[in-house]
Design a protein around this motif. Sequence first.
Motif, PDB file in Angstrom:
ATOM      1  N   GLN A 288       0.920  -1.228  -0.040  1.00 37.33           N
ATOM      2  CA  GLN A 288       0.011   0.062  -0.051  1.00 37.33           C
ATOM      3  C   GLN A 288       0.678   1.051  -0.063  1.00 37.33           C
ATOM      4  OE1 GLN A 288      -3.291   0.044   2.760  1.00 37.33           O
ATOM      5  NE2 GLN A 288      -3.204  -2.160   2.866  1.00 37.33           N
ATOM      6  N   PHE A 289       0.518   2.165  -0.952  1.00 34.65           N
ATOM      7  CA  PHE A 289       1.456   3.194  -1.147  1.00 34.65           C
ATOM      8  C   PHE A 289       1.358   4.362  -0.502  1.00 34.65           C
ATOM      9  CE2 PHE A 289       1.546   1.221  -5.760  1.00 34.65           C
ATOM     10  CZ  PHE A 289       2.545   0.423  -5.273  1.00 34.65           C
ATOM     11  N   ASN A 317      -0.756   2.455   9.692  1.00 34.93           N
ATOM     12  CA  ASN A 317      -1.346   3.261   8.025  1.00 34.93           C
ATOM     13  C   ASN A 317      -1.924   2.024   7.227  1.00 34.93           C
ATOM     14  OD1 ASN A 317      -0.684   5.871   8.966  1.00 34.93           O
ATOM     15  ND2 ASN A 317       1.508   5.693   8.183  1.00 34.93           N
ATOM     16  N   LEU A 318      -1.888   1.065   7.394  1.00 33.06           N
ATOM     17  CA  LEU A 318      -2.576   0.078   6.515  1.00 33.06           C
ATOM     18  C   LEU A 318      -3.926   0.064   6.544  1.00 33.06           C
ATOM     19  CD1 LEU A 318      -0.035  -3.020   6.950  1.00 33.06           C
ATOM     20  CD2 LEU A 318      -0.220  -1.451   4.960  1.00 33.06           C
ATOM     21  N   ILE A 319      -4.621  -0.058   5.490  1.00 31.21           N
ATOM     22  CA  ILE A 319      -6.203  -0.160   5.667  1.00 31.21           C
ATOM     23  C   ILE A 319      -6.654  -1.568   6.210  1.00 31.21           C
ATOM     24  CG2 ILE A 319      -8.232  -0.404   4.352  1.00 31.21           C
ATOM     25  CD1 ILE A 319      -6.863   1.254   1.870  1.00 31.21           C
ATOM     26  N   PRO A 320      -7.370  -1.549   7.241  1.00 33.43           N
ATOM     27  CA  PRO A 320      -7.728  -2.880   7.881  1.00 33.43           C
ATOM     28  C   PRO A 320      -8.446  -3.981   6.892  1.00 33.43           C
ATOM     29  CG  PRO A 320      -8.371  -0.819   9.257  1.00 33.43           C
ATOM     30  CD  PRO A 320      -8.079  -0.354   7.945  1.00 33.43           C
ATOM     31  N   SER A 321      -7.857  -5.023   7.182  1.00 28.31           N
ATOM     32  CA  SER A 321      -8.410  -6.392   6.343  1.00 28.31           C
ATOM     33  C   SER A 321      -9.790  -6.471   6.904  1.00 28.31           C
ATOM     34  CB  SER A 321      -7.533  -7.419   6.995  1.00 28.31           C
ATOM     35  OG  SER A 321      -8.204  -8.590   6.351  1.00 28.31           O
ATOM     36  N   TYR A 322     -10.496  -7.148   5.671  1.00 23.62           N
ATOM     37  CA  TYR A 322     -11.809  -7.717   5.848  1.00 23.62           C
ATOM     38  C   TYR A 322     -11.868  -8.736   7.222  1.00 23.62           C
ATOM     39  CZ  TYR A 322     -14.352  -6.027   1.858  1.00 23.62           C
ATOM     40  OH  TYR A 322     -15.052  -5.201   1.028  1.00 23.62           O
ATOM     41  N   ALA A 430      -1.793   0.846  -4.702  1.00 24.13           N
ATOM     42  CA  ALA A 430      -1.216  -0.532  -3.891  1.00 24.13           C
ATOM     43  C   ALA A 430      -1.063  -1.349  -5.180  1.00 24.13           C
ATOM     44  CB  ALA A 430      -2.139  -1.054  -2.869  1.00 24.13           C
ATOM     45  N   GLY A 431      -0.267  -2.510  -4.826  1.00 27.07           N
ATOM     46  CA  GLY A 431      -0.159  -3.470  -5.811  1.00 27.07           C
ATOM     47  C   GLY A 431       0.980  -3.386  -6.814  1.00 27.07           C
TER      48      GLY A 431
END
Length: 527
Positions: A288-289, A317-322, A430-431
């Motif tokens: 995730q950039f 700072n990472l978007i939370p996972s499902y 991201a990616g």
Amino acid sequence: MSSALNFSDIPSLRQKLGPLTGDIAPVTTPIMFKSPRCFHKPPAKSFQHRLSQEALSRGSATLKTAGTELNADVISLATGRPAPEYFPFLNMTLDFPQSSNFTEDDQNSSLSETIGKSDIKTNKASYDLAISLNYGYSAGSEQLIRFFTEHVDVVRNPPYSDWQCSLTAGTTSALDSVFRTLCNRGHYIMTEAYTYSAALEAARPFGIRSIGVQMDEEGMVPAHLDNLLSGWDVSERGASKPFLLYIIPTGQNPTGTTQSLQRRKDIYAVAEKHDLYIIEDEPYYFLQFQTQKTEVYANSDQPPRSDPKLVETFLNNLIPSYLSLDVSGRVLRLDSTSKILAPGLRCSWMTGSADIISRFLYLHDATIVSPSGLSQLALHTLLDGVWGHEGFVKWLLYLRDEYTQRRNITLESCSKYLPRNICSWSVPEAGMFHWIKVDWRVHSLAAAYSKADYVAGNIILKTEDRIYSTALKKGVLCCKGSAFRAGGVQGCEIYFRVTYATASLPQIEEAIARFGMAIKEEFEVGV
């Protein structure tokens, strides 16, 4: 609310829980390695009603079940495991980069590790060749299950108590297991309108059909997902309403879109409403950039490498996972080592509720048995022995920064070489993929035909094929967007997927320049 758990808590937690058994293929469960906070949470809901006929017909393997009765006082004459003295492998030496310097330029920073056949017996290590080269437990070795359980406990913190981890032979193999365990022939699955082609190809031989859900700049549109399910007509579709949702939330393959936290919450709410089971395929999650959705490609908002809270800042700072949002146990998260360590390892991990994970283990007993023992040994030596949890996250941060640079070069090259009146794109957050839209309507082929939908669809594919072929003649290979279209439905636009994962930085620029030449030639720009 559960108390916070940090990687610094892991050594004391391990001390309290006691040492590993050191046995060959011990029955291993994450319950043995979870922090106490996990057991104060409510259990997951049961999803036994979502199991396939094949899954319902399977049980535990007879010989594996008998192995659970072994103890130190029992001599086994039951299991056909070869004696380790007949393994023609004496030791294995591997060199690893240390977490202080990941570049290959400084070989002095590498650390050499030698693993022998009998290191456990001589108390030299917690994992050795005698164990790793024998038949393994279907969930994976206790050494790696412990590491990934701790990782999930700290980084994901699932909201329910009875979650479990299991190793897989890579995500593609895991998807095969998913479709066999949760789907019957004739079922539909829900995916993004454009999705990972190998997932569609894995489902197709099982007679599983796909329905593509509309996408926008944040990926799957929850309102369209809800509408499709609410208006599902069994007689028209010839099948019951879908319950399996396959999504790639971060750096989506092929479109590069990333779902915001609110988007994930909205999709999860639809899943709760319609009792969906979610397959969260996340090979690009850590890439995730963290840049804004503008064409400012600088990565200036990253914390300096000297920051003592670097790991904590990165994870926060990472978007939370499902999986981190999953109060019901309706998410199976697939993590992959292919994009963050090496695809040839064929050793990844999945996390879900215990009742669903157990069904995968029944299947694995009769199919893959377990991932390669040598891969598990190499992974454990690197992740647990050399890097540790914080070192692993520092590696992920290093990769994020490297791919940010590759993404930036790709975007700069697109702005430089692609005609903006024909090509358009969004900035991947991201990616490894960049999704380029090409306006087919200004191509000479489109001008020669009427606007009828069936004709337009034919012209779209012809134009896409011509651009692809011309680009190949110019010396660049891209992926056609139509290869990723779900449901066998022809899209109304032309897209090409390019990746910045493999080529060198100069090659990336040259490849985009060649693609630009192909576009200009096909659309007769400047000729």
